[in-house]
Write a protein that holds these residues in place. Structure first.
Motif, mmCIF file in Angstrom:
data_model
loop_
_atom_site.group_PDB
_atom_site.id
_atom_site.type_symbol
_atom_site.label_atom_id
_atom_site.label_comp_id
_atom_site.label_asym_id
_atom_site.label_seq_id
_atom_site.Cartn_x
_atom_site.Cartn_y
_atom_site.Cartn_z
ATOM 1 N N PHE A 83 13.638 77.781 60.961
ATOM 2 C CA PHE A 83 12.736 77.774 59.818
ATOM 3 C C PHE A 83 11.294 77.435 60.190
ATOM 4 C CE2 PHE A 83 16.355 76.826 56.595
ATOM 5 C CZ PHE A 83 16.727 78.167 56.646
ATOM 6 N N ALA A 84 10.997 77.366 61.484
ATOM 7 C CA ALA A 84 9.611 77.239 61.942
ATOM 8 C C ALA A 84 9.103 78.658 62.177
ATOM 9 C CB ALA A 84 9.543 76.415 63.216
ATOM 10 N N VAL A 85 8.227 79.147 61.313
ATOM 11 C CA VAL A 85 7.826 80.548 61.350
ATOM 12 C C VAL A 85 6.333 80.695 61.620
ATOM 13 C CG1 VAL A 85 9.685 81.255 59.807
ATOM 14 C CG2 VAL A 85 7.484 80.598 58.832
ATOM 15 N N GLY B 78 13.079 73.707 53.900
ATOM 16 C CA GLY B 78 11.658 74.012 53.835
ATOM 17 C C GLY B 78 11.157 74.679 55.104
ATOM 18 N N LEU B 79 10.238 75.635 54.951
ATOM 19 C CA LEU B 79 9.678 76.317 56.115
ATOM 20 C C LEU B 79 8.587 75.472 56.753
ATOM 21 C CD1 LEU B 79 9.411 80.035 54.940
ATOM 22 C CD2 LEU B 79 11.339 78.800 55.936
ATOM 23 N N ARG B 80 8.438 75.642 58.063
ATOM 24 C CA ARG B 80 7.397 74.951 58.817
ATOM 25 C C ARG B 80 6.538 75.987 59.515
ATOM 26 N NH1 ARG B 80 12.234 73.307 58.600
ATOM 27 N NH2 ARG B 80 12.810 71.182 58.080
ATOM 28 N N HIS B 81 5.245 75.708 59.673
ATOM 29 C CA HIS B 81 4.323 76.702 60.224
ATOM 30 C C HIS B 81 3.611 76.207 61.475
ATOM 31 C CE1 HIS B 81 4.801 79.207 56.602
ATOM 32 N NE2 HIS B 81 4.889 78.047 55.972
ATOM 33 N N GLU B 82 4.122 75.142 62.069
ATOM 34 C CA GLU B 82 3.593 74.647 63.328
ATOM 35 C C GLU B 82 4.702 74.699 64.368
ATOM 36 O OE1 GLU B 82 3.524 72.517 60.547
ATOM 37 O OE2 GLU B 82 1.613 73.403 59.921
ATOM 38 N N ARG B 83 4.302 74.908 65.626
ATOM 39 C CA ARG B 83 5.307 74.972 66.680
ATOM 40 C C ARG B 83 5.996 73.633 66.849
ATOM 41 N NH1 ARG B 83 5.548 73.432 71.799
ATOM 42 N NH2 ARG B 83 3.327 73.330 72.304
ATOM 43 N N PRO B 84 7.335 73.606 66.828
ATOM 44 C CA PRO B 84 8.050 72.363 67.125
ATOM 45 C C PRO B 84 7.819 71.967 68.581
ATOM 46 C CG PRO B 84 9.495 74.000 66.080
ATOM 47 C CD PRO B 84 8.253 74.706 66.480
ATOM 48 N N ALA B 85 8.126 70.740 68.914
ATOM 49 C CA ALA B 85 7.997 70.291 70.302
ATOM 50 C C ALA B 85 9.121 70.881 71.142
ATOM 51 C CB ALA B 85 8.043 68.771 70.363
ATOM 52 N N PHE B 86 8.819 71.198 72.392
ATOM 53 C CA PHE B 86 9.874 71.648 73.295
ATOM 54 C C PHE B 86 10.833 70.503 73.593
ATOM 55 C CE2 PHE B 86 7.231 75.323 74.152
ATOM 56 C CZ PHE B 86 8.165 76.308 74.438
ATOM 57 N N SER C 93 1.522 84.088 46.404
ATOM 58 C CA SER C 93 2.693 83.688 45.609
ATOM 59 C C SER C 93 3.560 82.709 46.388
ATOM 60 C CB SER C 93 3.511 84.924 45.225
ATOM 61 O OG SER C 93 2.758 85.799 44.430
ATOM 62 N N PHE C 94 3.755 83.018 47.676
ATOM 63 C CA PHE C 94 4.537 82.115 48.516
ATOM 64 C C PHE C 94 3.848 80.761 48.632
ATOM 65 C CE2 PHE C 94 4.859 80.175 52.737
ATOM 66 C CZ PHE C 94 6.212 79.852 52.756
ATOM 67 N N GLN C 95 2.521 80.777 48.801
ATOM 68 C CA GLN C 95 1.787 79.527 48.948
ATOM 69 C C GLN C 95 1.874 78.686 47.678
ATOM 70 O OE1 GLN C 95 0.184 78.740 52.075
ATOM 71 N NE2 GLN C 95 0.555 76.795 51.036
ATOM 72 N N ALA C 96 1.800 79.349 46.531
ATOM 73 C CA ALA C 96 1.904 78.628 45.252
ATOM 74 C C ALA C 96 3.279 77.986 45.119
ATOM 75 C CB ALA C 96 1.642 79.582 44.098
ATOM 76 N N TYR C 97 4.322 78.744 45.481
ATOM 77 C CA TYR C 97 5.691 78.194 45.431
ATOM 78 C C TYR C 97 5.829 77.020 46.398
ATOM 79 C CZ TYR C 97 10.616 77.765 46.642
ATOM 80 O OH TYR C 97 11.853 77.267 46.919
ATOM 81 N N ALA D 116 8.859 67.624 46.099
ATOM 82 C CA ALA D 116 10.310 67.404 46.068
ATOM 83 C C ALA D 116 10.878 67.376 47.481
ATOM 84 C CB ALA D 116 10.988 68.493 45.248
ATOM 85 N N ARG D 117 10.381 68.271 48.340
ATOM 86 C CA ARG D 117 10.867 68.304 49.718
ATOM 87 C C ARG D 117 10.480 67.036 50.475
ATOM 88 N NH1 ARG D 117 8.718 73.463 49.916
ATOM 89 N NH2 ARG D 117 7.254 72.798 51.524
ATOM 90 N N LEU D 118 9.275 66.551 50.210
ATOM 91 C CA LEU D 118 8.829 65.339 50.890
ATOM 92 C C LEU D 118 9.666 64.134 50.476
ATOM 93 C CD1 LEU D 118 4.933 65.721 50.831
ATOM 94 C CD2 LEU D 118 6.460 65.928 52.797
#
Length: 411
Positions: free
Chosen positions: A294-296, A54-62, A5-9, A16-18
């Protein structure tokens, strides 16, 4: 179906976020002050809000390219020095020919990436040779890599300390303090040459029976089966970890935000007005925080459920019943690793006294090898980031590690 459900949303709202992100990057931020019309500035600020949410699923840069050492700017480069399917040791190499105490900083495995400790790393780098545990997002780890529960986690820390080698020091922040203490206890009992010279435990749930927080109460409100039935989901097949059962990072984020929802809403409203009114320094500080927040990352289901059960419901380490692969963990075996514990006066996640409990568990450590510090006026995050960390907590951590390093170095 929670993950699907989360992935579909997420898929539905991504366009829109892009578009909002493109508008914000092109004309937003400090650049929007160039527009004379108030409605344009408001529209761009709104676009930035949409992009930021928007949520992000990759590690941000240090993003730590240099650090000041002895009044001189020194270049810093990142290098992976050891890797397993579930995480790696990320070393921050300095262009400096100077021996400094080697520190393994154990980052929390609680829904955010290791970059949550960016400020901690940056501060430590001035006086230490720093390596951090860079945990992988479990949705990117194939099922074939096997399970990753509490036992595997603790043994992973033992393996990481072994990779660090003799004479290193350990600093654990928040959730990993339990696993770190257990790992050092096992290493001490085995007389491992890689047993750390010092162990600094900061704002962690060593004994959650003491001053239970809202987080502790939530973990004991339901049986483990409730958490398994309501919060565990399988990773969608499109990802490398497809079908792996996980505790999704977006669920953990929602839980954290619900604890202080009014504060987060106010932060977004203030961000909008700061952009429109041209207070970009304040807006940038808010943006940086939420880009990280929001990077999870997803946690393995077994690790999450076993943490709930052993740490928060059974208090296994504190009660002396914690076992790793059938072997009882005995913190009393620690006799040569100096112990420093740090707590925050206003911590509403790991309350005062919960981390201090490690002193009683390490019963065979001599009094001069143990120290506790309670930092006045700070909450959970203030223990390891911000002004109070830099001026109140860090000098004690630095001096303790250097004292232990001097004590363990060959004469």
């Amino acid at each position: 179906m929670i993950y699907e459900s989360f992935q579909a949303y997420s898929d539905f709202t991504t366009p829109a976020r892009l578009l909002a992100e493109i508008a914000a990057k092109t004309a937003g931020g400090p650049r929007q002050s160039l527009f004379p019309y108030d409605w344009v500035r408001k529209a761009l600020a709104a676009c930035e809000l949409v992009a930021l949410a928007g949520l992000r699923h990759e590690r941000p840069a240090f993003g730590i390219d240099s650090v000041t050492v002895g009044g001189k700017e020194v270049a810093v480069t990142e290098e992976v020095v050891y890797a397993t399917p579930f995480g790696s040791l990320l070393h921050f190499r300095k262009a400096l020919n100077l021996r400094q105490p080697r520190v393994l900083l154990v980052a929390p495995l609680s829904g955010h990436f290791a970059t949550l400790l960016r400020a901690t790393v940056r501060t430590l780098l001035a006086d230490h040779d720093v390596t951090v545990t860079d945990w992988r997002n479990l949705r990117d780890v194939p099922v074939s890599a096997g399970r990753f529960g509490m036992d595997e986690y603790i043994l992973q820390l033992v393996e990481f300390m072994g990779a660090m080698g003799r004479g290193a020091h350990l600093v654990a922040v928040c959730q990993p303090t339990v696993g770190a203490l257990a790992a050092v206890a096992l290493m001490a009992e085995d007389k491992s040459p890689a047993t750390p010279g010092s162990m600094t435990l900061m704002a962690g749930p060593i004994d959650t029976r003491i001053n239970p927080s809202k987080v502790n109460e939530l973990a004991t409100r339901h049986p483990v089966e409730w958490f398994e039935n309501n919060l565990i989901a399988k990773v969608p097949r499109r990802y490398a970890g497809g079908t792996r059962p996980v505790y999704p990072g977006f669920v953990q984020l929602a839980a954290f935000m619900s604890m202080n929802l009014e504060r987060h809403v106010k932060a977004f409203v203030d961000f909008f007005h700061s952009r429109v009114e041209g207070d970009h320094a304040k807006a940038e500080a808010t943006r940086s925080f939420y880009e990280e927040y929001f990077a999870v990352m997803d946690l393995s289901a077994e690790f999450y459920l076993e943490t709930i059960k052993t740490v928060f419901q059974e208090h296994a380490l504190a009660r002396g019943t914690l076992e790793v692969k059938g072997r009882r963990v005995d913190p009393g075996a620690i006799t040569r690793t100096m112990l420093l514990t740090v707590e925050g006066e206003r911590d509403d996640i790991c309350s005062v006294g919960q981390t201090l409990a490690a002193h009683e568990l390490c019963s065979r450590l001599r009094p001069y090898m143990k120290m506790h510090h309670m930092q006045a006026g700070v909450g959970h995050y203030g223990v390891f980031s911000g002004k109070r960390w830099e001026t109140g907590v860090y000098p004690l951590v630095r001096d303790w590690i250097h004292q232990a390093d001097h004590r363990s170095s060959p004469r």
